[in-house]
Design a protein around this motif. Structure first.
Motif, PDB file in Angstrom:
ATOM      1  N   CYS A 255       0.845  -1.192   0.000  1.00 35.42           N
ATOM      2  CA  CYS A 255       0.000   0.000   0.000  1.00 35.42           C
ATOM      3  C   CYS A 255       0.880   1.242   0.000  1.00 35.42           C
ATOM      4  CB  CYS A 255      -0.923   0.017   1.230  1.00 35.42           C
ATOM      5  SG  CYS A 255      -0.045   0.047   2.800  1.00 35.42           S
ATOM      6  N   ASP A 256       0.247   2.408  -0.256  1.00 31.03           N
ATOM      7  CA  ASP A 256       0.979   3.673  -0.178  1.00 31.03           C
ATOM      8  C   ASP A 256       1.223   4.048   1.273  1.00 31.03           C
ATOM      9  OD1 ASP A 256       0.991   3.935  -2.954  1.00 31.03           O
ATOM     10  OD2 ASP A 256      -0.967   4.923  -2.964  1.00 31.03           O
ATOM     11  N   VAL A 257       2.109   5.036   1.483  1.00 29.09           N
ATOM     12  CA  VAL A 257       2.486   5.459   2.828  1.00 29.09           C
ATOM     13  C   VAL A 257       1.595   6.619   3.255  1.00 29.09           C
ATOM     14  CG1 VAL A 257       4.370   6.270   4.300  1.00 29.09           C
ATOM     15  CG2 VAL A 257       4.854   4.726   2.386  1.00 29.09           C
ATOM     16  N   PHE A 258       1.005   6.503   4.435  1.00 33.76           N
ATOM     17  CA  PHE A 258       0.137   7.548   4.965  1.00 33.76           C
ATOM     18  C   PHE A 258       0.970   8.789   5.285  1.00 33.76           C
ATOM     19  CE2 PHE A 258      -1.901   9.654   8.601  1.00 33.76           C
ATOM     20  CZ  PHE A 258      -3.179   9.853   8.103  1.00 33.76           C
ATOM     21  N   LEU A 259       0.451   9.967   4.912  1.00 32.81           N
ATOM     22  CA  LEU A 259       1.153  11.237   5.120  1.00 32.81           C
ATOM     23  C   LEU A 259       0.246  12.165   5.916  1.00 32.81           C
ATOM     24  CD1 LEU A 259       3.537  13.169   4.548  1.00 32.81           C
ATOM     25  CD2 LEU A 259       2.370  13.803   2.420  1.00 32.81           C
ATOM     26  N   HIS A 260       0.637  12.477   7.156  1.00 29.44           N
ATOM     27  CA  HIS A 260      -0.150  13.369   8.006  1.00 29.44           C
ATOM     28  C   HIS A 260       0.162  14.819   7.662  1.00 29.44           C
ATOM     29  CE1 HIS A 260      -1.546  15.313  11.775  1.00 29.44           C
ATOM     30  NE2 HIS A 260      -2.404  14.307  11.795  1.00 29.44           N
ATOM     31  N   LYS A 261      -0.812  15.701   7.942  1.00 30.26           N
ATOM     32  CA  LYS A 261      -0.651  17.112   7.586  1.00 30.26           C
ATOM     33  C   LYS A 261       0.546  17.759   8.280  1.00 30.26           C
ATOM     34  CE  LYS A 261      -3.889  18.676  11.166  1.00 30.26           C
ATOM     35  NZ  LYS A 261      -5.146  19.430  11.433  1.00 30.26           N
ATOM     36  N   ASP A 262       0.912  17.254   9.484  1.00 34.91           N
ATOM     37  CA  ASP A 262       2.064  17.826  10.188  1.00 34.91           C
ATOM     38  C   ASP A 262       3.360  17.599   9.435  1.00 34.91           C
ATOM     39  OD1 ASP A 262       0.283  18.577  12.098  1.00 34.91           O
ATOM     40  OD2 ASP A 262       0.853  17.059  13.590  1.00 34.91           O
ATOM     41  N   GLN A 263       3.391  16.576   8.565  1.00 35.75           N
ATOM     42  CA  GLN A 263       4.583  16.277   7.776  1.00 35.75           C
ATOM     43  C   GLN A 263       4.541  16.946   6.401  1.00 35.75           C
ATOM     44  OE1 GLN A 263       7.174  14.520   8.997  1.00 35.75           O
ATOM     45  NE2 GLN A 263       6.122  14.149  10.938  1.00 35.75           N
ATOM     46  N   PHE A 264       3.386  17.466   6.039  1.00 35.66           N
ATOM     47  CA  PHE A 264       3.196  18.061   4.720  1.00 35.66           C
ATOM     48  C   PHE A 264       3.348  19.583   4.852  1.00 35.66           C
ATOM     49  CE2 PHE A 264       0.529  19.456   1.082  1.00 35.66           C
ATOM     50  CZ  PHE A 264       1.153  18.744   0.070  1.00 35.66           C
ATOM     51  N   VAL A 265       4.584  20.028   4.965  1.00 39.03           N
ATOM     52  CA  VAL A 265       4.884  21.450   5.175  1.00 39.03           C
ATOM     53  C   VAL A 265       5.750  21.948   4.026  1.00 39.03           C
ATOM     54  CG1 VAL A 265       5.895  23.159   6.730  1.00 39.03           C
ATOM     55  CG2 VAL A 265       4.765  21.135   7.675  1.00 39.03           C
ATOM     56  N   GLY A 266       5.271  22.979   3.326  1.00 35.72           N
ATOM     57  CA  GLY A 266       6.027  23.548   2.215  1.00 35.72           C
ATOM     58  C   GLY A 266       6.145  22.604   1.029  1.00 35.72           C
ATOM     59  N   MET A 267       5.159  21.764   0.839  1.00 36.65           N
ATOM     60  CA  MET A 267       5.207  20.764  -0.237  1.00 36.65           C
ATOM     61  C   MET A 267       3.949  20.853  -1.082  1.00 36.65           C
ATOM     62  SD  MET A 267       6.612  17.498   1.935  1.00 36.65           S
ATOM     63  CE  MET A 267       7.914  17.721   3.157  1.00 36.65           C
ATOM     64  N   ASN A 268       4.001  20.190  -2.223  1.00 40.87           N
ATOM     65  CA  ASN A 268       2.873  20.118  -3.128  1.00 40.87           C
ATOM     66  C   ASN A 268       2.720  18.687  -3.640  1.00 40.87           C
ATOM     67  OD1 ASN A 268       2.182  23.041  -3.302  1.00 40.87           O
ATOM     68  ND2 ASN A 268       4.242  23.171  -4.169  1.00 40.87           N
ATOM     69  N   VAL A 269       1.537  18.375  -4.133  1.00 47.45           N
ATOM     70  CA  VAL A 269       1.328  17.071  -4.755  1.00 47.45           C
ATOM     71  C   VAL A 269       2.254  16.937  -5.958  1.00 47.45           C
ATOM     72  CG1 VAL A 269      -0.336  15.619  -5.975  1.00 47.45           C
ATOM     73  CG2 VAL A 269      -1.064  16.945  -3.988  1.00 47.45           C
ATOM     74  N   GLY A 270       2.939  15.803  -6.064  1.00 49.73           N
ATOM     75  CA  GLY A 270       3.885  15.560  -7.141  1.00 49.73           C
ATOM     76  C   GLY A 270       5.325  15.774  -6.742  1.00 49.73           C
ATOM     77  N   ASP A 271       5.559  16.403  -5.560  1.00 50.69           N
ATOM     78  CA  ASP A 271       6.939  16.612  -5.101  1.00 50.69           C
ATOM     79  C   ASP A 271       7.595  15.292  -4.745  1.00 50.69           C
ATOM     80  OD1 ASP A 271       6.695  19.290  -5.442  1.00 50.69           O
ATOM     81  OD2 ASP A 271       6.509  19.795  -3.303  1.00 50.69           O
ATOM     82  N   THR A 272       8.885  15.182  -5.063  1.00 49.03           N
ATOM     83  CA  THR A 272       9.687  14.041  -4.626  1.00 49.03           C
ATOM     84  C   THR A 272      10.145  14.301  -3.203  1.00 49.03           C
ATOM     85  OG1 THR A 272      10.431  13.623  -6.878  1.00 49.03           O
ATOM     86  CG2 THR A 272      11.726  12.641  -5.102  1.00 49.03           C
ATOM     87  N   VAL A 273      10.011  13.313  -2.329  1.00 51.04           N
ATOM     88  CA  VAL A 273      10.344  13.490  -0.913  1.00 51.04           C
ATOM     89  C   VAL A 273      11.173  12.321  -0.419  1.00 51.04           C
ATOM     90  CG1 VAL A 273       8.295  14.887  -0.402  1.00 51.04           C
ATOM     91  CG2 VAL A 273       8.155  12.397  -0.239  1.00 51.04           C
ATOM     92  N   ARG A 274      11.955  12.618   0.613  1.00 47.50           N
ATOM     93  CA  ARG A 274      12.653  11.578   1.374  1.00 47.50           C
ATOM     94  C   ARG A 274      12.008  11.511   2.751  1.00 47.50           C
ATOM     95  NH1 ARG A 274      17.586  13.794  -0.974  1.00 47.50           N
ATOM     96  NH2 ARG A 274      18.392  12.350  -2.550  1.00 47.50           N
ATOM     97  N   PHE A 275      11.965  10.319   3.324  1.00 46.98           N
ATOM     98  CA  PHE A 275      11.292  10.173   4.610  1.00 46.98           C
ATOM     99  C   PHE A 275      11.757   8.900   5.297  1.00 46.98           C
ATOM    100  CE2 PHE A 275       8.832   8.133   1.327  1.00 46.98           C
ATOM    101  CZ  PHE A 275       8.439   6.930   1.869  1.00 46.98           C
ATOM    102  N   THR A 276      11.599   8.903   6.613  1.00 50.58           N
ATOM    103  CA  THR A 276      11.768   7.667   7.376  1.00 50.58           C
ATOM    104  C   THR A 276      10.380   7.071   7.593  1.00 50.58           C
ATOM    105  OG1 THR A 276      11.667   8.851   9.479  1.00 50.58           O
ATOM    106  CG2 THR A 276      13.848   8.503   8.522  1.00 50.58           C
ATOM    107  N   LEU A 277      10.357   5.889   8.158  1.00 52.28           N
ATOM    108  CA  LEU A 277       9.096   5.166   8.240  1.00 52.28           C
ATOM    109  C   LEU A 277       8.807   4.772   9.679  1.00 52.28           C
ATOM    110  CD1 LEU A 277       7.031   4.225   6.101  1.00 52.28           C
ATOM    111  CD2 LEU A 277       8.077   1.975   6.228  1.00 52.28           C
TER     112      LEU A 277
END
Length: 311
Positions: A255-277
């Motif tokens: 499945c896809d990775v859930f993204l909470h609004k607190d982690q979605f800062v200064g970003m847009n749909v389609g942006d490439t991101v790095r993240f831990t899990l």
């Protein structure tokens, strides 16, 4: 053939008497045999009749049990719907009282912009409560997304907050304990289908947890030093969550990775991101320490969010 002894011959009378006696005994034995056969036939017929009566009685008993079970199920469903309707009426009455109190503060004290009140809220403000009817275009196969707003464990019922259903029905979605299979709790974000009750009320069915908005920092870190790369697939600002597409996590969790609004800062749909899990309390993968990467992966095509909403 036995030749008759001459009359007056010695022993002639004795043989005749003996022959007559044997014939009489054979007749008696034949009658006894016939009586035994008749008795066996009568007993067999009585046994068949008794078995048929027992089978008929069992069928009647089973039919009565089935009727009782159906009646109990119908009564339970009726009571659930009555309880649901009662709770929704109480909510509407509270809204009506709130709006009446706000109206006493003046025209600007209502707190609603023109055109934003639902038909049910307008009816409550006017003091008229129309009978709830199902929308003409409701899709019972579609999956909707909402948040478990409340749940009464003692009564086994709760409600799911879903803006799309609220817009269609003017009320929240009823949630029965029978649909809570994986310890879903208040604050959990779920996807679900809608089943209509007898009075047209929306009832959540086949619910699946997709994240939690109650405690974004809860759960367990999954290999905190490992960094993944993916793309923001879609994000719903109103609901405060979205999803990140990542081939590596897709292979692990399906499945896809859930993204909470607190982690979605200064970003847009389609942006490439790095993240831990990290894993939520129910084992869903959730993105943490999300950072936007300039350049990166080719843009993903715009996809609908869970429940059919556009990103």
């Amino acid at each position: 053939p036995v030749s008759a002894a001459p009359a007056g011959a010695p022993g002639g009378d004795v043989k005749l008497q003996q022959m007559l006696l044997e014939q009489q005994q054979e007749k008696e034995q034949l009658m006894q045999l016939q009586m035994m056969v008749t008795q066996v036939l009568v007993q067999s017929a009585m046994a068949k009749q008794q078995a048929a009566e027992q089978e008929k009685a069992m069928q009647q008993q089973f039919a009565m049990m089935q009727q009782s079970a159906d009646a109990a199920q119908s009564q339970q469903q009726f009571m659930e719907e009555q309880m649901q309707q009662q709770m929704q009426m109480q909510q509407m009455q509270m809204q009506q009282q709130m709006m009446m109190a706000q109206s006493m503060m003046g025209p600007c004290g209502m707190g609603f912009a023109p055109g934003t009140m639902t038909p049910m809220m307008t009816a409550a403000a006017m003091g008229t409560m129309p009978q709830m009817m199902s929308p003409p275009n409701i899709d019972t196969e579609k999956r909707y997304v909402g948040v478990i707003k409340s749940f009464n464990t003692a009564k086994g019922i709760g409600f799911v907050e879903c803006p799309e259903i609220m817009e269609k029905f003017g009320c929240e979605v009823f949630l029965h304990a029978s649909q809570v299979q994986n310890d879903e709790a208040v604050g959990d974000m779920i996807s679900f289908t809608v089943q209509l009750g007898r009075l047209g009320q929306p009832r959540a069915k086949d619910i699946k947890t997709i994240g939690s908005v109650q405690d974004p920092e809860g759960g367990e870190n999954k290999e905190p030093k490992q960094v993944y790369t993916g793309q923001v697939k879609h994000f719903n600002a109103e609901k405060g969550f979205g999803f990140v597409a990542c081939a590596e996590t897709q292979a692990q969790f399906g499945c896809d990775v859930f993204l909470h609004k607190d982690q979605f800062v200064g970003m847009n749909v389609g942006d490439t991101v790095r993240f831990t899990l990290r894993l939520s309390l129910k084992g869903q993968p959730q993105a943490k320490d999300v950072q936007r990467v300039d350049g990166g992966l080719p843009s993903l095509p715009a996809l609908p969010a869970p429940g059919g909403e556009a990103a």
